[in-house]
Scaffold this motif. Structure first.
Motif, PDB file in Angstrom:
ATOM      1  N   SER A  33       0.927  -1.321   0.061  1.00  0.00           N
ATOM      2  CA  SER A  33       0.099  -0.163   0.305  1.00  0.00           C
ATOM      3  C   SER A  33       0.842   0.906   0.026  1.00  0.00           C
ATOM      4  O   SER A  33       0.473   2.234  -0.521  1.00  0.00           O
ATOM      5  N   LEU A  34       2.042   0.989   0.417  1.00  0.00           N
ATOM      6  CA  LEU A  34       2.798   2.365   0.349  1.00  0.00           C
ATOM      7  C   LEU A  34       2.934   2.598  -1.350  1.00  0.00           C
ATOM      8  O   LEU A  34       3.219   3.630  -1.499  1.00  0.00           O
ATOM      9  N   ASP A  35       2.948   2.487  -1.987  1.00  0.00           N
ATOM     10  CA  ASP A  35       3.357   2.598  -3.719  1.00  0.00           C
ATOM     11  C   ASP A  35       1.635   3.608  -3.942  1.00  0.00           C
ATOM     12  O   ASP A  35       1.850   4.313  -4.651  1.00  0.00           O
ATOM     13  N   TYR A  36       0.869   3.486  -2.713  1.00  0.00           N
ATOM     14  CA  TYR A  36      -0.630   4.583  -3.627  1.00  0.00           C
ATOM     15  C   TYR A  36      -0.176   5.695  -2.585  1.00  0.00           C
ATOM     16  O   TYR A  36      -1.859   5.973  -2.328  1.00  0.00           O
ATOM     17  N   MET A  37       0.517   6.251  -1.651  1.00  0.00           N
ATOM     18  CA  MET A  37       0.312   6.797  -0.886  1.00  0.00           C
ATOM     19  C   MET A  37       1.240   8.195  -1.252  1.00  0.00           C
ATOM     20  O   MET A  37       2.212   8.251  -2.372  1.00  0.00           O
ATOM     21  N   ALA A  38       0.770   9.429  -0.985  1.00  0.00           N
ATOM     22  CA  ALA A  38       1.339  10.266  -2.050  1.00  0.00           C
ATOM     23  C   ALA A  38       2.849  10.873  -1.417  1.00  0.00           C
ATOM     24  O   ALA A  38       3.694  10.710  -0.145  1.00  0.00           O
ATOM     25  N   VAL A  39       3.467  11.298  -2.222  1.00  0.00           N
ATOM     26  CA  VAL A  39       5.060  11.591  -2.039  1.00  0.00           C
ATOM     27  C   VAL A  39       5.256  13.268  -2.346  1.00  0.00           C
ATOM     28  O   VAL A  39       5.435  13.597  -3.381  1.00  0.00           O
ATOM     29  N   PHE A  40       5.612  14.237  -1.416  1.00  0.00           N
ATOM     30  CA  PHE A  40       5.881  15.153  -2.096  1.00  0.00           C
ATOM     31  C   PHE A  40       6.548  16.233  -0.952  1.00  0.00           C
ATOM     32  O   PHE A  40       6.820  16.127   0.505  1.00  0.00           O
ATOM     33  N   VAL A  41       7.028  17.192  -1.898  1.00  0.00           N
ATOM     34  CA  VAL A  41       8.129  18.641  -1.011  1.00  0.00           C
ATOM     35  C   VAL A  41       7.834  19.410  -0.514  1.00  0.00           C
ATOM     36  O   VAL A  41       8.390  20.022   0.443  1.00  0.00           O
ATOM     37  N   ASP A  42       6.176  19.758  -1.445  1.00  0.00           N
ATOM     38  CA  ASP A  42       6.032  21.205  -1.082  1.00  0.00           C
ATOM     39  C   ASP A  42       4.064  21.089  -0.935  1.00  0.00           C
ATOM     40  O   ASP A  42       4.160  19.883  -1.613  1.00  0.00           O
ATOM     41  N   ARG A  69       8.824   5.112  -3.594  1.00  0.00           N
ATOM     42  CA  ARG A  69       7.805   4.458  -3.628  1.00  0.00           C
ATOM     43  C   ARG A  69       6.542   5.174  -3.660  1.00  0.00           C
ATOM     44  O   ARG A  69       7.024   6.069  -2.411  1.00  0.00           O
ATOM     45  N   GLY A  70       5.095   5.293  -4.378  1.00  0.00           N
ATOM     46  CA  GLY A  70       4.248   6.202  -4.191  1.00  0.00           C
ATOM     47  C   GLY A  70       3.652   7.100  -5.201  1.00  0.00           C
ATOM     48  O   GLY A  70       4.942   6.522  -6.086  1.00  0.00           O
ATOM     49  N   ILE A  71       3.300   7.624  -4.861  1.00  0.00           N
ATOM     50  CA  ILE A  71       2.423   8.774  -6.194  1.00  0.00           C
ATOM     51  C   ILE A  71       3.596  10.127  -5.856  1.00  0.00           C
ATOM     52  O   ILE A  71       3.263  10.737  -4.489  1.00  0.00           O
ATOM     53  N   PRO A  72       4.014  10.844  -6.836  1.00  0.00           N
ATOM     54  CA  PRO A  72       5.005  12.084  -7.000  1.00  0.00           C
ATOM     55  C   PRO A  72       3.644  13.261  -6.625  1.00  0.00           C
ATOM     56  O   PRO A  72       2.851  12.517  -8.292  1.00  0.00           O
ATOM     57  N   ILE A 108      11.845  18.801 -13.902  1.00  0.00           N
ATOM     58  CA  ILE A 108      10.811  17.912 -13.453  1.00  0.00           C
ATOM     59  C   ILE A 108       9.789  17.722 -15.089  1.00  0.00           C
ATOM     60  O   ILE A 108       9.672  16.275 -14.618  1.00  0.00           O
ATOM     61  N   THR A 109       9.923  18.291 -15.903  1.00  0.00           N
ATOM     62  CA  THR A 109       9.567  17.344 -16.829  1.00  0.00           C
ATOM     63  C   THR A 109      10.511  16.497 -17.479  1.00  0.00           C
ATOM     64  O   THR A 109       9.609  15.120 -17.789  1.00  0.00           O
ATOM     65  N   LEU A 110      11.355  16.390 -17.339  1.00  0.00           N
ATOM     66  CA  LEU A 110      12.498  15.338 -17.656  1.00  0.00           C
ATOM     67  C   LEU A 110      12.287  14.668 -17.062  1.00  0.00           C
ATOM     68  O   LEU A 110      12.428  12.846 -17.303  1.00  0.00           O
ATOM     69  N   LEU A 111      12.593  14.368 -15.363  1.00  0.00           N
ATOM     70  CA  LEU A 111      12.041  13.618 -14.891  1.00  0.00           C
ATOM     71  C   LEU A 111      10.647  12.609 -14.533  1.00  0.00           C
ATOM     72  O   LEU A 111      10.489  11.442 -15.345  1.00  0.00           O
ATOM     73  N   ASN A 112       9.275  13.982 -14.863  1.00  0.00           N
ATOM     74  CA  ASN A 112       8.199  13.056 -15.221  1.00  0.00           C
ATOM     75  C   ASN A 112       8.244  11.542 -16.280  1.00  0.00           C
ATOM     76  O   ASN A 112       8.163  11.277 -16.328  1.00  0.00           O
ATOM     77  N   ARG A 113       8.772  12.462 -17.881  1.00  0.00           N
ATOM     78  CA  ARG A 113       8.909  11.410 -19.097  1.00  0.00           C
ATOM     79  C   ARG A 113       9.687  10.005 -18.793  1.00  0.00           C
ATOM     80  O   ARG A 113       8.972   9.063 -18.768  1.00  0.00           O
ATOM     81  N   PHE A 114      10.728  10.621 -17.907  1.00  0.00           N
ATOM     82  CA  PHE A 114      11.660   9.439 -17.353  1.00  0.00           C
ATOM     83  C   PHE A 114      10.712   8.344 -16.975  1.00  0.00           C
ATOM     84  O   PHE A 114      10.707   7.279 -16.731  1.00  0.00           O
ATOM     85  N   ARG A 115      10.020   8.745 -15.637  1.00  0.00           N
ATOM     86  CA  ARG A 115       9.177   7.974 -14.565  1.00  0.00           C
ATOM     87  C   ARG A 115       8.339   7.438 -15.186  1.00  0.00           C
ATOM     88  O   ARG A 115       8.326   6.265 -15.598  1.00  0.00           O
ATOM     89  N   GLU A 122       6.545   0.500 -11.390  1.00  0.00           N
ATOM     90  CA  GLU A 122       6.626  -1.258 -11.538  1.00  0.00           C
ATOM     91  C   GLU A 122       7.960  -1.758 -11.392  1.00  0.00           C
ATOM     92  O   GLU A 122       7.664  -3.381 -11.255  1.00  0.00           O
ATOM     93  N   ARG A 123       8.936  -0.481 -11.382  1.00  0.00           N
ATOM     94  CA  ARG A 123      10.076  -1.588 -10.892  1.00  0.00           C
ATOM     95  C   ARG A 123      10.266  -1.728  -9.381  1.00  0.00           C
ATOM     96  O   ARG A 123       9.394  -1.161  -8.522  1.00  0.00           O
ATOM     97  N   GLU A 124      10.686  -2.489  -8.802  1.00  0.00           N
ATOM     98  CA  GLU A 124      12.203  -2.718  -7.641  1.00  0.00           C
ATOM     99  C   GLU A 124      12.274  -1.687  -7.371  1.00  0.00           C
ATOM    100  O   GLU A 124      13.518  -0.809  -7.410  1.00  0.00           O
ATOM    101  N   TYR A 125      11.777  -1.204  -5.831  1.00  0.00           N
ATOM    102  CA  TYR A 125      12.698  -0.397  -4.932  1.00  0.00           C
ATOM    103  C   TYR A 125      13.597  -0.724  -4.471  1.00  0.00           C
ATOM    104  O   TYR A 125      12.958  -1.206  -3.530  1.00  0.00           O
ATOM    105  N   GLU A 126      15.153   0.114  -4.544  1.00  0.00           N
ATOM    106  CA  GLU A 126      16.283  -0.653  -3.823  1.00  0.00           C
ATOM    107  C   GLU A 126      16.606   0.571  -2.860  1.00  0.00           C
ATOM    108  O   GLU A 126      17.180   1.383  -4.304  1.00  0.00           O
ATOM    109  N   GLN A 127      17.219   0.108  -1.444  1.00  0.00           N
ATOM    110  CA  GLN A 127      17.720   1.587  -1.093  1.00  0.00           C
ATOM    111  C   GLN A 127      19.697   0.937  -1.060  1.00  0.00           C
ATOM    112  O   GLN A 127      19.674  -0.302  -0.801  1.00  0.00           O
TER     113      GLN A 127
END
Length: 182
Positions: A33-42, A69-72, A108-115, A122-127
């Motif tokens: 469910s962590l994949d459905y939580m919001a991730v925001f800076v501001d 992991r989460g929704i930016p 931000i446009t470049l990051l969003n396009r890459f994402r 859909e990819r595994e998140y690894e620290q």
């Protein structure tokens, strides 16, 4: 708000242990469910991160939000470099200052396009590695290296995720070639 304060503290120069700790606690509590939580800076309730730090730190924090992991969520005005402190200054009108050629907008446009193209959600998140001032994340073909300070530093970071037939030289070449395709 699970990520917000950890991101804020880490990119203001505190320690990346904050992010590591929040990620691990939330993973245990929420699992997938962590994949459905919001991730925001501001957001509209707090001073913008840009009020405290320079563009490089804001870019690093936004990059983290895009691969975590989460929704930016990018709060309006961050793409324009708004830096308001408390209300109402953190709610500047966008319509008088919208510039799609601003460096932050392009970043931000470049990051969003890459994402989107890499379907990072859909990819595994690894620290891969972290310490107080360096955080390395692997997500799909993305190997993201973030720093939360402005001084020069160096670290030896071990990365051993080789495909069956690869040597470490192949890995570096593959990562560089995959990066070129983007």
């Amino acid at each position: 708000y699970p990520w917000f304060f950890a991101l804020r503290n880490s990119f203001k120069g505190s320690s990346f242990w904050d992010i590591w700790d929040v990620y691990n606690r939330m993973s245990q509590l929420f699992g997938n469910s962590l994949d459905y939580m919001a991730v925001f800076v501001d957001n509209h309730d707090n001073p913008r991160l840009r009020h405290y730090v320079n563009d490089a730190m804001v870019k690093a924090a936004i990059a983290f939000s895009m691969v975590a992991r989460g929704i930016p969520i990018v709060y309006y005005g961050s793409e324009q470099g708004f830096n308001g402190e408390n209300d109402p200054y953190n709610r500047e009108p966008l319509w008088t200052k919208m510039d799609p050629t601003s460096p932050m907008y392009k970043f931000i446009t470049l990051l969003n396009r890459f994402r989107r193209e890499q379907k990072l959600w859909e990819r595994e998140y690894e620290q891969v590695y972290f310490d107080d001032h360096l955080y390395v994340i692997k997500r799909g073909i993305a190997l993201v290296i973030l720093a939360n300070n402005e001084w020069q530093m160096s670290r030896a970071v071990s990365y051993t995720h080789l495909r069956a037939h690869e040597t470490s030289l192949h890995l570096v070449c593959r990562l560089l070639l995959e990066k070129k395709k983007i």
